[in-house]
Design an enzyme around this catalytic site. Structure first.
Site, PDB file in Angstrom:
ATOM      1  N   ASN A 211     -38.741 -12.368   4.063  1.00 36.40           N
ATOM      2  CA  ASN A 211     -37.964 -12.100   2.854  1.00 36.40           C
ATOM      3  C   ASN A 211     -38.610 -10.958   2.076  1.00 36.40           C
ATOM      4  OD1 ASN A 211     -39.910 -13.227   0.860  1.00 36.40           O
ATOM      5  ND2 ASN A 211     -39.551 -15.086   2.056  1.00 36.40           N
ATOM      6  N   LYS A 290     -40.077 -11.395  24.715  1.00 39.07           N
ATOM      7  CA  LYS A 290     -39.068 -10.697  23.907  1.00 39.07           C
ATOM      8  C   LYS A 290     -37.659 -11.060  24.377  1.00 39.07           C
ATOM      9  CE  LYS A 290     -37.567  -6.169  22.445  1.00 39.07           C
ATOM     10  NZ  LYS A 290     -37.565  -4.749  22.739  1.00 39.07           N
ATOM     11  N   ASP A 309     -42.023 -28.541   2.534  1.00 37.11           N
ATOM     12  CA  ASP A 309     -42.076 -28.049   1.152  1.00 37.11           C
ATOM     13  C   ASP A 309     -43.517 -28.205   0.670  1.00 37.11           C
ATOM     14  OD1 ASP A 309     -42.001 -27.742  -1.667  1.00 37.11           O
ATOM     15  OD2 ASP A 309     -39.828 -28.078  -1.611  1.00 37.11           O
ATOM     16  N   PHE A 326     -42.739 -22.044  -8.958  1.00 38.89           N
ATOM     17  CA  PHE A 326     -41.983 -20.860  -9.352  1.00 38.89           C
ATOM     18  C   PHE A 326     -40.551 -21.020  -8.870  1.00 38.89           C
ATOM     19  CE2 PHE A 326     -43.819 -16.971 -11.156  1.00 38.89           C
ATOM     20  CZ  PHE A 326     -45.074 -17.453 -11.471  1.00 38.89           C
ATOM     21  N   LYS A 340     -35.092 -27.916 -10.644  1.00 37.09           N
ATOM     22  CA  LYS A 340     -36.111 -27.754  -9.590  1.00 37.09           C
ATOM     23  C   LYS A 340     -37.442 -28.367 -10.028  1.00 37.09           C
ATOM     24  CE  LYS A 340     -35.610 -24.233  -7.067  1.00 37.09           C
ATOM     25  NZ  LYS A 340     -35.492 -22.859  -6.579  1.00 37.09           N
ATOM     26  N   LYS A 344     -39.088 -31.250  -7.736  1.00 36.72           N
ATOM     27  CA  LYS A 344     -40.388 -31.056  -7.067  1.00 36.72           C
ATOM     28  C   LYS A 344     -41.469 -31.949  -7.673  1.00 36.72           C
ATOM     29  CE  LYS A 344     -39.278 -26.954  -4.864  1.00 36.72           C
ATOM     30  NZ  LYS A 344     -39.649 -26.395  -3.578  1.00 36.72           N
TER      31      LYS A 344
HETATM   32  O1  C5P Z   1     -37.285 -24.875  -3.172  1.00 41.71           O
HETATM   33  P1  C5P Z   1     -37.539 -23.514  -3.669  1.00 41.71           P
HETATM   34  O2  C5P Z   1     -37.936 -22.546  -2.585  1.00 41.71           O
HETATM   35  O3  C5P Z   1     -36.473 -22.920  -4.498  1.00 41.71           O
HETATM   36  O4  C5P Z   1     -38.800 -23.691  -4.663  1.00 41.71           O
HETATM   37  C1  C5P Z   1     -39.605 -22.657  -5.092  1.00 41.71           C
HETATM   38  C2  C5P Z   1     -40.998 -23.162  -5.375  1.00 41.71           C
HETATM   39  O5  C5P Z   1     -41.449 -24.036  -4.353  1.00 41.71           O
HETATM   40  C3  C5P Z   1     -42.006 -22.036  -5.394  1.00 41.71           C
HETATM   41  O6  C5P Z   1     -43.067 -22.445  -6.222  1.00 41.71           O
HETATM   42  C4  C5P Z   1     -42.438 -21.991  -3.944  1.00 41.71           C
HETATM   43  O7  C5P Z   1     -43.712 -21.364  -3.775  1.00 41.71           O
HETATM   44  C5  C5P Z   1     -42.469 -23.441  -3.571  1.00 41.71           C
HETATM   45  N1  C5P Z   1     -42.133 -23.730  -2.165  1.00 41.71           N
HETATM   46  C6  C5P Z   1     -43.084 -24.249  -1.324  1.00 41.71           C
HETATM   47  N2  C5P Z   1     -42.758 -24.557  -0.039  1.00 41.71           N
HETATM   48  C7  C5P Z   1     -41.511 -24.373   0.430  1.00 41.71           C
HETATM   49  C8  C5P Z   1     -40.527 -23.841  -0.406  1.00 41.71           C
HETATM   50  C9  C5P Z   1     -40.878 -23.511  -1.697  1.00 41.71           C
HETATM   51  O8  C5P Z   1     -44.233 -24.416  -1.757  1.00 41.71           O
HETATM   52  N3  C5P Z   1     -41.222 -24.662   1.677  1.00 41.71           N
END
Ligand code: C5P
Length: 401
Positions: A211, A290, A309, A326, A340, A344
């Site tokens: 990304n 490849k 996550d 974040f 969120k 979380k």
């Molecule tokens: O779920 P989302 O990606 O929107 O959440 C963003 C937050 O969760 C950020 O703090 C990101 O670093 C963290 N994150 C994480 N592991 C993931 C997805 C997101 O730690 N697989």
């Protein structure tokens, strides 16, 4: 923003090959707005000339306590009054001994005794045996007890050909230390774990899924946390950024690697700040060779699995660190970010608009906590990071563990 605007620094050079590094340091410190008054011992003039230091600093350089340019012979008083710090670099073995014992037999040593409350920073530079000598170690301990801040020394190749501890910090490292010195030490002694950058998920040996995260925000937070006195571990996906000075960086590529690195560090951390833009999925059927173009023109059949996550896993740890998340949203920042935060299970979540923040040098952060939301102004990312770090320090110390 100039990091050393309105700061006047007395820079004391003593005898050592490392004197050459201070020419570069003066230029860099001036670029950050500092005014530098250079004072040299007689020994230092054997390594670099007062003419060079005068030309670079743009101010008179003093060596002699009886300099006829100072009619009242009060250079040791005039220079220190109103100064924001004295930096002795390089600090020789002999000068450290003089400082520790309060000698005052040349302009620089007299000035260090006459300094009153002006802070003293000392960057040792010497042969490794001289550094390890019990007398030097005793003197350094005494200087620290007297309130001096010792910068370095580093390890590595020495001018004498030996290898070991005693190298003076490089110009950019001295500058980072000086800038950090002026930041409030709200995270002193705390261990802060940060994720930053994108992750990179393998499709085949030459293709990845990633990304547009630059890592700038996470790196700025790592720098700000270190400046605030924390020990910082930065688990970083692939970025083009330099590691902030004094930060311990662990490089990873995939979300799975980031997850493993974070979980092993998290139990030793007081604070976890998840800034990384972690890929939501990885390719379950990634290929070890490849992928070839299909002769029938069809795209390959990639299958995706959900990544762990990382933030939610750390937030769920019994007795885990204080967690900060974040959220980069493209719309409905307030509703999405607060939802969120609750999903979380983190006490603090920092929201920003992805279209404004991604790869940019400035950001507008909104902090969401149980107490409500707090919007910071549009700021360069390092300034925003410093504000955030102060808030994290405040909120995490208020939390019962
Ligand atoms: O779920 P989302 O990606 O929107 O959440 C963003 C937050 O969760 C950020 O703090 C990101 O670093 C963290 N994150 C994480 N592991 C993931 C997805 C997101 O730690 N697989």
């Amino acid at each position: 923003m100039l990091e050393l605007a309105n700061k006047r620094i007395v820079l004391g050079l003593t005898g050592g090959v490392a004197c050459y590094k201070l020419a570069e340091f003066v230029r860099r410190a001036q670029d950050q707005g500092a005014v530098i008054d250079v004072v040299m011992t007689e020994a230092a003039t054997h390594f670099i000339t007062p003419v060079t230091m005068q030309a670079l600093s743009g101010r008179p350089v003093f060596v002699d306590a009886w300099d006829p340019r100072v009619p009242n012979n009060m250079a040791h008083i005039n220079l220190t009054r109103g100064a924001d710090a004295i930096l002795v670099a390089p600090a020789s073995t002999d000068f450290i001994a003089k400082l520790a014992h309060g000698h005052a037999n040349d302009l620089l040593s007299t000035l260090c005794v006459a300094k009153g409350t002006c802070p003293l920073l000392v960057a040792p530079a010497m042969n490794r045996e001289m550094w390890l000598h019990p007398a030097t170690q005793r003197n350094v301990t005494q200087l620290q007890a007297d309130g001096a801040l010792i910068l370095g020394p580093a390890e590595g190749n020495q001018a004498c050909g030996e290898v070991g501890s005693g190298r003076m910090l490089e110009a950019h490292e001295l500058l980072a230390e000086l800038i950090a010195f002026f930041q409030p030490k709200t995270l002193s002694g705390r261990r802060v774990l940060i994720t930053a950058g994108p992750t990179s998920e393998k499709i085949d040996p030459v293709r990845v899924l990633t990304n547009r995260s630059s890592g700038k925000m996470g790196y700025a937070i790592a720098q700000a946390a270190r400046e605030a006195g924390a020990q910082v571990v930065l688990v970083s996906g692939p970025t083009a950024l330099d590691t902030p000075y004094g930060v311990n960086r662990v490089d990873v590529e995939s979300a799975a690697q980031m997850h493993a690195a974070v979980m092993s560090e998290a139990r030793h951390s007081d604070i976890f700040i998840a800034v990384a833009a972690v890929a939501d999925w990885h390719v379950a059927n990634a290929s070890d060779s490849k992928l070839k173009k299909n002769p029938d023109g069809k795209a390959p059949d990639l299958q995706f699995s959900v990544n762990p996550d990382i933030l939610a896993d750390v937030a769920g740890m019994a007795d885990g660190p204080y967690c900060v998340g974040f959220a980069a949203e493209t719309e409905n920042l307030h509703q999405n970010a607060e939802a969120k935060r609750q999903r979380k299970g983190v006490p603090l979540l920092v929201g920003n608009l992805a279209q404004q923040a991604m790869n940019a040098d400035t950001t507008e952060l909104v902090l969401f906590s149980q107490q409500g939301s707090q919007k910071l102004p549009v700021l360069p990312k390092l300034d925003a990071a410093r504000r955030l770090v102060q808030e994290v320090a405040r909120q995490s110390s208020a939390r019962p563990r």
